[in-house]
Enzyme design. Structure first.
Site: not given
Ligand code: KE4
Length: 429
Positions: A144, A239, A267
């Site tokens: 994702y 990623d 994050k």
């Protein structure tokens, strides 16, 4: 646990917010219960509006690696706040965080701040397409990368079947340039990436997958991916929105010693405030506006409060021994979970990389999306509800991860293992 006040808020929230939540997974639909509304957090704990205390293994889906409200971050944000919240102008804080990021991430010469992981990944693939003049993006089933249209393809669109929209509202035209192939599948990866007819601009991968549950790369997979993409002139994008500053100060790329061309971050980099970033080789990053023709912009990018939180966080992570201690705690927790599953003859597979853990309720090894999908999500739902009721706050999906923070104590781990045993006993009697 009494959750009347959460219930009241959830009813009210659903009147004004789709699903009553600001992000779908928080609605707890896949685990068969209502979400609890969190009022505050501190250290390894979160507290809901009914004043229940929970040991928190969600850690805001990864950012809270220091635990909640660490004093250094609180002080940094408070002092930045005294100077104002947003200027829409360059500030010394973003220069300081950019320097820390480039010093930490071995393949990153230059970095651009954005406001989320989604912005980082969508910008990175635009940059890769601009740099190569090619169009096709290759991703991996179960990985994702945020909710930009290009990534919302049905899993398993396979080598020749180009992308099939994975969500209404995503035009076929957009995803026809996205190919999704199985994670850890050397043969399909090689066949796809060497098919020059496919006009591939980039490959984007979670170097350790954590959005189908945790799935580490097979030995040699990242190295092979790097070798083939380099030979084909394909931009390799890691990623590292989850793995960045989580697996080591230099993320997965430092841990596995595989250097991508571009890296997406999020994050942890914002210390809990909204920050995403993409960065990489100078020659590629110099194509980003205003120096280059590839456009990307953002009103709140480089926000001073978020920069201050990120700087304080990265400085804390740079303390000697930080990751050794964190990973040792995670290893002890994982060993306890595996011991309990064996003791109760529960069919589970536990995958861990550093301080990121998933217990899959399946007897199969889980090395790709297909393996993850053999998990018994009903069993996971029962486990989740039991643990929540016992004061342990897990991610409300079998296909997410538990995060360990520096704030988790041995007592927190012991309590979670004690409650896990209670749940496992209920599940097997
Ligand atoms: P955001 O746009 O949510 O900041 O980041 C998107 C993203 C990109 N790349 C990876 C590897 C990610 O894990 C994410 C977001 N992760 C999810 C949960 N695993 C965020 C939680 C949510 O969607 O509410």
């Amino acid at each position: 646990m009494k959750t009347d006040v959460s219930h009241k808020f959830f009813q009210q929230a659903q009147r004004f917010i789709p699903g009553g939540v600001s992000s779908p997974v928080r609605a707890c639909k896949s685990v068969g219960c209502e979400p609890v509304f969190i009022e505050r957090a501190s250290g390894s704990k979160v507290y809901d509006v009914d004043k229940n205390e929970y040991v928190d293994f969600v850690c805001s889906w990864g950012p809270m690696i220091l635990g909640h409200n660490p004093p250094a971050v609180q002080e940094a944000v408070t002092s930045a706040l005294a100077n104002g919240t947003s200027f829409g102008a360059p500030t010394p804080l973003e220069v300081e965080l950019a320097e820390l990021v480039c010093a930490a991430m071995p393949s990153v010469d230059k970095v651009r701040f954005v406001n989320s992981g989604t912005e980082a990944t969508m910008s990175a693939i635009r940059l890769a397409r601009g740099y190569t003049g090619r169009n096709v993006v290759v991703k991996f089933d179960g990985c994702y990368h945020g909710h930009a249209d290009a990534f919302l393809v049905k899993a398993g669109s396979g080598v020749v079947t180009l992308g099939i929209p994975g969500s209404p509202g995503v035009p076929d035209d957009v995803v026809k340039n996205t190919i999704s192939i199985p994670y850890n599948d050397f043969e399909t990866m090689e066949k796809t990436l060497t098919d020059t007819a496919l006009d591939i601009a980039c490959v984007i991968i979670e170097p350790v997958a954590a959005n189908m549950g945790v799935i580490p790369p097979a030995p040699g997979f990242l190295e092979k991916l790097r070798e083939i993409t380099a030979a084909q002139g394909i931009v390799l994008i890691f990623d590292e929105v989850i793995t960045g500053f989580r697996l080591s100060l230099g993320g997965a790329q430092a841990k596995f010693n595989v250097m991508p061309d571009l890296t997406c971050m999020g994050k942890i980099i914002g210390g809990g405030l909204p920050v995403g970033a993409y960065g990489g080789k100078g020659e590629i990053m110099d194509m980003v506006a205003p120096d280059g023709p590839v456009y990307q912009a953002g009103t709140l990018s480089g926000n001073p409060l978020a920069m201050a939180a990120g700087i304080a966080t990265l400085k804390a992570l740079a303390q000697p021994g930080f990751y050794d201690k964190l990973d040792a705690k995670a290893a002890a927790y994982a060993a306890g979970l595996e011991r309990l599953a064996a003791q109760y003859s529960l069919e589970t597979t536990l995958n861990r990389e550093g301080s990121v853990i998933t217990t899959f309720f399946t007897a199969q090894p889980v090395t790709d999306f297909t393996g993850a999908m053999t998990s018994d999500t009903e069993k996971f739902g029962f486990f989740y509800r039991n643990m929540l009721n016992e004061g342990i706050y897990l991610a409300p999906s079998q296909f997410e991860a538990s995060f360990i923070s520096a704030a988790h104590t041995e007592a927190d781990i012991a309590l979670s293992l004690e409650k896990t045993e209670l749940s496992f006993r209920k599940m097997t009697t």
